[in-house]
Write a protein that holds these residues in place. Sequence first.
Motif, PDB file in Angstrom:
ATOM      1  N   GLU A   8     112.424  24.350  74.111  1.00 43.59           N
ATOM      2  CA  GLU A   8     112.128  25.846  74.453  1.00 43.59           C
ATOM      3  C   GLU A   8     112.792  26.059  75.722  1.00 43.59           C
ATOM      4  O   GLU A   8     113.114  25.247  76.628  1.00 43.59           O
ATOM      5  N   LEU A   9     113.714  27.195  75.715  1.00 44.72           N
ATOM      6  CA  LEU A   9     114.600  27.678  76.808  1.00 44.72           C
ATOM      7  C   LEU A   9     113.574  28.298  78.121  1.00 44.72           C
ATOM      8  O   LEU A   9     114.529  28.084  79.202  1.00 44.72           O
ATOM      9  N   ASN A  25     114.527  26.449  81.441  1.00 46.73           N
ATOM     10  CA  ASN A  25     114.723  25.363  81.215  1.00 46.73           C
ATOM     11  C   ASN A  25     115.937  25.124  80.517  1.00 46.73           C
ATOM     12  O   ASN A  25     115.908  24.667  79.180  1.00 46.73           O
ATOM     13  N   ARG A  26     116.971  25.229  81.015  1.00 50.43           N
ATOM     14  CA  ARG A  26     118.430  24.902  80.651  1.00 50.43           C
ATOM     15  C   ARG A  26     118.969  24.001  81.653  1.00 50.43           C
ATOM     16  O   ARG A  26     120.210  24.684  82.386  1.00 50.43           O
ATOM     17  N   ARG A  39     115.627  36.561  76.408  1.00 57.34           N
ATOM     18  CA  ARG A  39     114.491  37.323  75.453  1.00 57.34           C
ATOM     19  C   ARG A  39     113.376  36.216  75.764  1.00 57.34           C
ATOM     20  O   ARG A  39     112.292  37.066  75.730  1.00 57.34           O
ATOM     21  N   GLN A  40     113.311  35.233  75.726  1.00 56.21           N
ATOM     22  CA  GLN A  40     112.174  34.466  76.064  1.00 56.21           C
ATOM     23  C   GLN A  40     111.572  34.629  77.428  1.00 56.21           C
ATOM     24  O   GLN A  40     110.514  34.607  77.638  1.00 56.21           O
ATOM     25  N   LEU A  41     112.498  34.957  78.524  1.00 55.59           N
ATOM     26  CA  LEU A  41     111.994  35.321  79.855  1.00 55.59           C
ATOM     27  C   LEU A  41     111.285  36.709  79.612  1.00 55.59           C
ATOM     28  O   LEU A  41     110.098  36.755  80.046  1.00 55.59           O
ATOM     29  N   GLY A  61     113.270  27.187  88.062  1.00 53.31           N
ATOM     30  CA  GLY A  61     114.274  26.506  87.357  1.00 53.31           C
ATOM     31  C   GLY A  61     114.084  25.104  87.122  1.00 53.31           C
ATOM     32  O   GLY A  61     113.544  24.316  88.116  1.00 53.31           O
ATOM     33  N   ALA A  62     114.348  24.451  86.010  1.00 50.17           N
ATOM     34  CA  ALA A  62     114.073  23.095  85.616  1.00 50.17           C
ATOM     35  C   ALA A  62     115.245  22.439  86.250  1.00 50.17           C
ATOM     36  O   ALA A  62     116.489  22.942  86.290  1.00 50.17           O
ATOM     37  N   GLY A  63     115.067  21.119  86.784  1.00 52.04           N
ATOM     38  CA  GLY A  63     115.912  20.143  87.084  1.00 52.04           C
ATOM     39  C   GLY A  63     116.461  20.537  88.477  1.00 52.04           C
ATOM     40  O   GLY A  63     117.529  20.031  88.722  1.00 52.04           O
ATOM     41  N   GLY A  64     115.879  21.389  89.294  1.00 51.11           N
ATOM     42  CA  GLY A  64     116.191  21.486  90.673  1.00 51.11           C
ATOM     43  C   GLY A  64     117.111  22.793  90.808  1.00 51.11           C
ATOM     44  O   GLY A  64     116.788  23.194  91.922  1.00 51.11           O
ATOM     45  N   THR A  65     117.684  23.202  90.003  1.00 49.94           N
ATOM     46  CA  THR A  65     118.601  24.561  90.185  1.00 49.94           C
ATOM     47  C   THR A  65     117.647  25.701  89.606  1.00 49.94           C
ATOM     48  O   THR A  65     117.078  25.718  88.470  1.00 49.94           O
ATOM     49  N   PHE A  66     117.648  26.812  90.582  1.00 52.10           N
ATOM     50  CA  PHE A  66     117.029  28.079  90.055  1.00 52.10           C
ATOM     51  C   PHE A  66     117.750  28.617  88.821  1.00 52.10           C
ATOM     52  O   PHE A  66     117.133  28.683  87.657  1.00 52.10           O
TER      53      PHE A  66
END
Length: 162
Positions: A8-9, A25-26, A39-41, A61-66
């Motif tokens: 999922e994005l 989630n990218r 679109r998912q947002l 945001g995933a992984g530390g970056t917004f």
Amino acid sequence: MTTSAAAELVLVERTSAHVVTVTINRPEHRNAVDRPTARQLVQAFRRFDADDSLFVAVLTGAGGTFCAGADLKAMAAGDHARINDLKRVELDNDGPMGPSRLSLSKPVIAAIGDHAVAGGLELACWCDLRVCEEQTVFGVFCRRYGVPLIDGGTMRLPRLIG
């Protein structure tokens, strides 16, 4: 309202009885937003606004970056399925970054780590409140490449900081 699939994005998780967390989630793309992510947002925030049991949303945001803004690599590659819809100019429509033109009835808090630049800065400015880490970097780096802020940032940023 919970989605946990890694593919999922945008991840949507109810973190308490009245709070939902929406996560871009990218992380492998520094959470750059392409058309499917936008679109998912929009879908996530429309569901949040329609759910009377939810009082507040947190955007992160995933992984530390917004968010590093729009996915410029998709644009450079000419990947039309992933290029943000830059022709949307109607104020009541979805924006290129997704929800940044929505007017919600409930607050959204941006939980910002690492970078919020270009369109990511615009998403942060769209939120009602921004909470960031001490080392967070905000910027309009897209101007280096001749890309303007196109999703409300030129109006919101001066209102927030003068």
